[in-house]
Design a protein around this motif. Structure first.
Motif, mmCIF file in Angstrom:
data_model
loop_
_atom_site.group_PDB
_atom_site.id
_atom_site.type_symbol
_atom_site.label_atom_id
_atom_site.label_comp_id
_atom_site.label_asym_id
_atom_site.label_seq_id
_atom_site.Cartn_x
_atom_site.Cartn_y
_atom_site.Cartn_z
ATOM 1 N N ARG A 161 0.880 -1.178 0.009
ATOM 2 C CA ARG A 161 0.135 -0.113 -0.200
ATOM 3 C C ARG A 161 0.693 1.213 0.172
ATOM 4 O O ARG A 161 0.690 2.198 -0.729
ATOM 5 C CB ARG A 161 -0.836 -0.014 1.077
ATOM 6 C CG ARG A 161 -1.942 -1.183 1.206
ATOM 7 C CD ARG A 161 -2.809 -0.993 2.489
ATOM 8 N NE ARG A 161 -3.539 -2.121 2.672
ATOM 9 C CZ ARG A 161 -4.944 -1.918 2.222
ATOM 10 N NH1 ARG A 161 -5.320 -0.710 2.188
ATOM 11 N NH2 ARG A 161 -6.071 -2.834 2.640
ATOM 12 N N ILE A 162 1.692 1.381 0.968
ATOM 13 C CA ILE A 162 2.502 2.666 1.204
ATOM 14 C C ILE A 162 4.123 2.200 1.309
ATOM 15 O O ILE A 162 4.912 2.996 0.355
ATOM 16 C CB ILE A 162 1.870 3.621 2.256
ATOM 17 C CG1 ILE A 162 0.607 4.117 2.143
ATOM 18 C CG2 ILE A 162 3.241 4.624 2.799
ATOM 19 C CD1 ILE A 162 -0.003 4.921 3.282
ATOM 20 N N LEU A 163 4.368 1.461 2.148
ATOM 21 C CA LEU A 163 5.807 1.106 2.322
ATOM 22 C C LEU A 163 6.023 -0.288 2.129
ATOM 23 O O LEU A 163 5.486 -1.128 2.619
ATOM 24 C CB LEU A 163 6.000 1.312 3.882
ATOM 25 C CG LEU A 163 7.648 1.095 4.455
ATOM 26 C CD1 LEU A 163 8.503 1.808 3.733
ATOM 27 C CD2 LEU A 163 7.643 1.374 5.927
ATOM 28 N N PRO A 164 6.933 -0.483 0.877
ATOM 29 C CA PRO A 164 6.982 -1.781 0.541
ATOM 30 C C PRO A 164 7.529 -2.662 1.695
ATOM 31 O O PRO A 164 8.506 -2.530 2.222
ATOM 32 C CB PRO A 164 8.123 -1.726 -0.632
ATOM 33 C CG PRO A 164 8.012 -0.181 -0.986
ATOM 34 C CD PRO A 164 7.367 0.598 0.208
ATOM 35 N N TYR A 165 6.950 -4.056 1.618
ATOM 36 C CA TYR A 165 7.643 -5.039 2.637
ATOM 37 C C TYR A 165 7.149 -4.835 4.018
ATOM 38 O O TYR A 165 7.536 -5.329 5.021
ATOM 39 C CB TYR A 165 8.927 -5.502 2.471
ATOM 40 C CG TYR A 165 9.541 -5.823 1.263
ATOM 41 C CD1 TYR A 165 8.915 -7.021 0.409
ATOM 42 C CD2 TYR A 165 9.979 -4.781 0.571
ATOM 43 C CE1 TYR A 165 9.534 -7.303 -0.723
ATOM 44 C CE2 TYR A 165 10.480 -5.004 -1.045
ATOM 45 C CZ TYR A 165 10.129 -6.286 -1.458
ATOM 46 O OH TYR A 165 10.602 -6.605 -2.912
#
Length: 395
Positions: free
Chosen positions: A389-393
């Motif tokens: 959504r916003i911050l990968p992983y």
């Protein structure tokens, strides 16, 4: 007998001290409350500011930018001359201050007055917008009333998409006013710190980051015309209060805090702070630019490659192939960089990034729900291609 006298004197001294403290506390509280009472000076400052923006926005040279195509096939056009308006205003204020016509600390000296005055103005404006919207018979997409029947809901979210006054699109106008107001507050706080011989490295860092961010906003002001606020949100108290009160007065908390708190940052902290700002800026500006360019020209190269698209509409290249709302990540890093110059001795300067984190998660959820309803199976495919959504992983 002597012991009794000493105890009595101690009790009398303790009672007197407590009485003095209570009196001082009442006086401080009373003084704090009185500082919120609007004055004619604050009213004149606010109305003068809005009058300048209205006149400058209408007469200065501008780039005419077409807005999104509305439901009825029409589109509004926006006069993007915010940068020129801002530079002219700052120049006029500098000349006026140098000649003694205005005070550089006029805003910082009346901060709470201006806060309450702007809040009252926001309430009045949104009540007028509510009444005008309810009475409107306009059937165009930009002015057609959307009335739910819930007074609070309609006042909060607004009734009309793009109400205007004397030909000025109020939604676009209020966003511009909020961003300029934030810069003017910061510059007045900076002038106050110089006047008080209290200018610190932390204040310089904070001011520098904010100036770059705000000037960048106005340099790319046309990108605002493709944001969700302009395209889809109706103009009600939520947007007016957010633009005129929340943005300028809460985003500047760090500057106010640094006026009365000295922070000595080690070199490593300064370097780390600069890195957070640079990374945040690159992600924020890069993501927004890619989105804006894609909407204008779906074949525009992204990172030197043709864009990958799902369903002919959803971009999965560049930053938008990393996270579905990666522009929010850039925004959060920038907000954090504005607070890091204040150190970690108090949570107060971190109000903005904490608030923004909560807001953007809530907003991202609203965006996801709207996109799922609008794009249906295409959105499900997009979520599989870009799972974060916003911050990968992480999220």
């Amino acid at each position: 007998m002597t012991v009794r006298v000493e105890i009595g004197e101690k009790k009398e001294f303790s009672t007197a001290t407590e009485l003095t403290w209570r009196t001082a506390s009442k006086m401080d509280f009373s003084s704090l409350l009185s500082s919120f009472i609007p004055s004619w000076d604050s009213v004149c400052l606010l109305l003068g500011f809005f009058s300048y923006l209205g006149i400058a926005g209408s007469i200065l040279t501008a780039k005419l930018v077409p807005g999104a195509i509305l439901a009825d096939g029409t589109r509004l056009h926006y006069r993007c001359n915010g940068l020129l308006s801002l530079l002219l205003l700052v120049g006029l204020l500098v000349i006026g201050g140098w000649m003694g016509f205005v005070s550089f600390t006029a805003i910082s000296d009346r901060g709470l007055e201006l806060l309450s005055t702007t809040f009252i103005f926001s309430v009045i404006v949104t009540l007028i917008l509510y009444v005008a919207g309810c009475k409107s018979n306009d059937r165009s997409a930009s002015l057609k009333p959307h009335i739910s029947g819930n007074i609070i809901d309609d006042w909060w979210f607004g009734i009309q998409l793009n109400p205007n006054f004397l030909g000025v699109d109020l939604k676009f106008f209020f966003v511009r006013a909020g961003m300029m107001g934030w810069l003017l507050i910061n510059l007045s706080v900076l002038a106050k710190s110089i006047q008080d011989a209290n200018l610190s490295q932390s204040m310089i860092l904070y001011q520098l980051f904010c100036v770059i961010y705000i000037m960048d906003y106005f340099f790319y002001e046309e990108y605002m015309t493709s944001t969700w606020d302009i395209i889809a949100e109706r103009l009600g108290f939520m947007l007016v209060f957010g633009d005129l009160v929340w943005i300028p007065f809460t985003f500047s908390i760090q500057g106010w805090w640094l006026l009365s708190n000295k922070v000595d940052l080690p070199t490593a902290a300064v370097v780390a702070n600069c890195c957070v700002f640079v990374i945040g800026y690159l992600v924020f500006r890069g993501a927004n630019k890619q989105k804006h360019d894609f909407k204008k020209n779906p074949k525009a190269l992204i990172w030197g490659q043709p864009p990958k698209v799902i369903g002919g509409k959803l971009l999965v290249s560049g930053y938008w192939g990393i996270a579905r709302h990666c522009n929010y990540l850039g925004d959060l890093l920038l907000a954090l960089s504005f607070s890091l110059p204040c150190g970690i001795s108090s949570p107060l300067p971190y109000f903005y990034p904490i608030y923004l984190l909560i807001l953007l998660i809530w907003r991202e959820r609203r965006d996801e729900a709207r996109c799922a309803e609008k794009y249906k199976d295409v959105w499900a495919e997009y979520r599989r291609a870009v799972p974060w959504r916003i911050l990968p992983y992480v999220y």
